[in-house]
Design a protein around this motif. Structure first.
Motif, mmCIF file in Angstrom:
data_model
loop_
_atom_site.group_PDB
_atom_site.id
_atom_site.type_symbol
_atom_site.label_atom_id
_atom_site.label_comp_id
_atom_site.label_asym_id
_atom_site.label_seq_id
_atom_site.Cartn_x
_atom_site.Cartn_y
_atom_site.Cartn_z
ATOM 1 N N ARG A 1 0.842 -1.202 0.000
ATOM 2 C CA ARG A 1 0.000 0.000 0.000
ATOM 3 C C ARG A 1 0.877 1.252 0.000
ATOM 4 O O ARG A 1 1.927 1.276 0.634
ATOM 5 C CB ARG A 1 -0.906 0.003 1.227
ATOM 6 N N TYR A 2 0.412 2.284 -0.719
ATOM 7 C CA TYR A 2 1.195 3.511 -0.857
ATOM 8 C C TYR A 2 0.273 4.714 -1.006
ATOM 9 O O TYR A 2 -0.864 4.606 -1.444
ATOM 10 C CB TYR A 2 2.134 3.417 -2.077
ATOM 11 N N GLY A 3 0.812 5.846 -0.620
ATOM 12 C CA GLY A 3 0.150 7.128 -0.835
ATOM 13 C C GLY A 3 1.083 8.007 -1.656
ATOM 14 O O GLY A 3 2.264 7.704 -1.814
ATOM 15 N N LEU A 4 0.555 9.103 -2.167
ATOM 16 C CA LEU A 4 1.333 9.967 -3.050
ATOM 17 C C LEU A 4 1.155 11.418 -2.641
ATOM 18 O O LEU A 4 0.028 11.887 -2.458
ATOM 19 C CB LEU A 4 0.878 9.763 -4.502
ATOM 20 N N ARG A 5 2.275 12.121 -2.493
ATOM 21 C CA ARG A 5 2.267 13.557 -2.197
ATOM 22 C C ARG A 5 2.923 14.290 -3.359
ATOM 23 O O ARG A 5 4.086 14.045 -3.681
ATOM 24 C CB ARG A 5 3.030 13.845 -0.912
ATOM 25 N N LEU A 6 2.149 15.192 -3.968
ATOM 26 C CA LEU A 6 2.647 16.019 -5.069
ATOM 27 C C LEU A 6 2.377 17.476 -4.717
ATOM 28 O O LEU A 6 1.309 18.008 -5.031
ATOM 29 C CB LEU A 6 1.917 15.694 -6.371
ATOM 30 N N GLY A 7 3.321 18.106 -4.072
ATOM 31 C CA GLY A 7 3.098 19.485 -3.664
ATOM 32 C C GLY A 7 1.898 19.565 -2.739
ATOM 33 O O GLY A 7 1.875 18.931 -1.700
ATOM 34 N N GLY A 8 0.874 20.303 -3.145
ATOM 35 C CA GLY A 8 -0.320 20.452 -2.325
ATOM 36 C C GLY A 8 -1.320 19.322 -2.464
ATOM 37 O O GLY A 8 -2.338 19.308 -1.784
ATOM 38 N N VAL A 9 -1.071 18.383 -3.347
ATOM 39 C CA VAL A 9 -1.983 17.263 -3.574
ATOM 40 C C VAL A 9 -1.505 16.062 -2.774
ATOM 41 O O VAL A 9 -0.320 15.722 -2.803
ATOM 42 C CB VAL A 9 -2.038 16.891 -5.076
ATOM 43 N N GLN A 10 -2.423 15.444 -2.048
ATOM 44 C CA GLN A 10 -2.073 14.231 -1.303
ATOM 45 C C GLN A 10 -3.135 13.170 -1.563
ATOM 46 O O GLN A 10 -4.303 13.386 -1.286
ATOM 47 C CB GLN A 10 -1.973 14.533 0.190
ATOM 48 N N LEU A 11 -2.713 12.046 -2.121
ATOM 49 C CA LEU A 11 -3.602 10.911 -2.347
ATOM 50 C C LEU A 11 -3.357 9.909 -1.227
ATOM 51 O O LEU A 11 -2.208 9.541 -0.970
ATOM 52 C CB LEU A 11 -3.332 10.286 -3.712
ATOM 53 N N PRO A 12 -4.407 9.464 -0.540
ATOM 54 C CA PRO A 12 -4.235 8.627 0.649
ATOM 55 C C PRO A 12 -3.636 7.261 0.333
ATOM 56 O O PRO A 12 -3.674 6.791 -0.803
ATOM 57 C CB PRO A 12 -5.654 8.480 1.184
ATOM 58 N N VAL A 13 -3.095 6.638 1.365
ATOM 59 C CA VAL A 13 -2.530 5.299 1.240
ATOM 60 C C VAL A 13 -3.633 4.328 0.852
ATOM 61 O O VAL A 13 -4.697 4.304 1.474
ATOM 62 C CB VAL A 13 -1.861 4.865 2.566
ATOM 63 N N SER A 14 -3.385 3.557 -0.203
ATOM 64 C CA SER A 14 -4.356 2.585 -0.690
ATOM 65 C C SER A 14 -3.626 1.609 -1.604
ATOM 66 O O SER A 14 -2.394 1.621 -1.687
ATOM 67 C CB SER A 14 -5.495 3.294 -1.435
ATOM 68 N N LEU A 15 -4.389 0.782 -2.300
ATOM 69 C CA LEU A 15 -3.832 -0.219 -3.205
ATOM 70 C C LEU A 15 -4.926 -0.641 -4.170
ATOM 71 O O LEU A 15 -6.099 -0.610 -3.822
ATOM 72 C CB LEU A 15 -3.341 -1.436 -2.405
ATOM 73 N N GLY A 16 -4.547 -1.034 -5.364
ATOM 74 C CA GLY A 16 -5.504 -1.550 -6.330
ATOM 75 C C GLY A 16 -5.454 -0.782 -7.639
ATOM 76 O O GLY A 16 -4.873 0.297 -7.722
#
Length: 68
Positions: free
Chosen positions: A35-50
């Motif tokens: 499982r992983y999340g992604l931070r791009l500057g002001g954008v944050q995608l929560p930890v998930s998978l699939g």
């Protein structure tokens, strides 16, 4: 296990190199079932998978920095 992918922490000398590395890590972590999340500057995608999460992350990377 889970982890965060962060643009500010990605190796590379320019934005394209950093985005490319993050995209590689998204594909690799997904394939490993981590499982992983992604931070791009002001954008944050929560930890998930699939597949849907992978698509969302790769799309965010592809569109990052574009004037839309």
């Amino acid at each position: 296990p889970e982890g965060w992918l962060d643009l500010d922490q990605a190796p590379g000398t320019d934005l394209e190199a950093k985005l490319s590395q993050l995209a590689r890590w998204v594909v690799d972590l997904e394939a490993q079932g981590i499982r992983y999340g992604l931070r791009l500057g002001g954008v944050q995608l929560p930890v998930s998978l699939g597949p849907a999460h992978r698509h969302t992350c790769l799309e965010a990377l592809a569109l990052h920095g574009r004037d839309t």
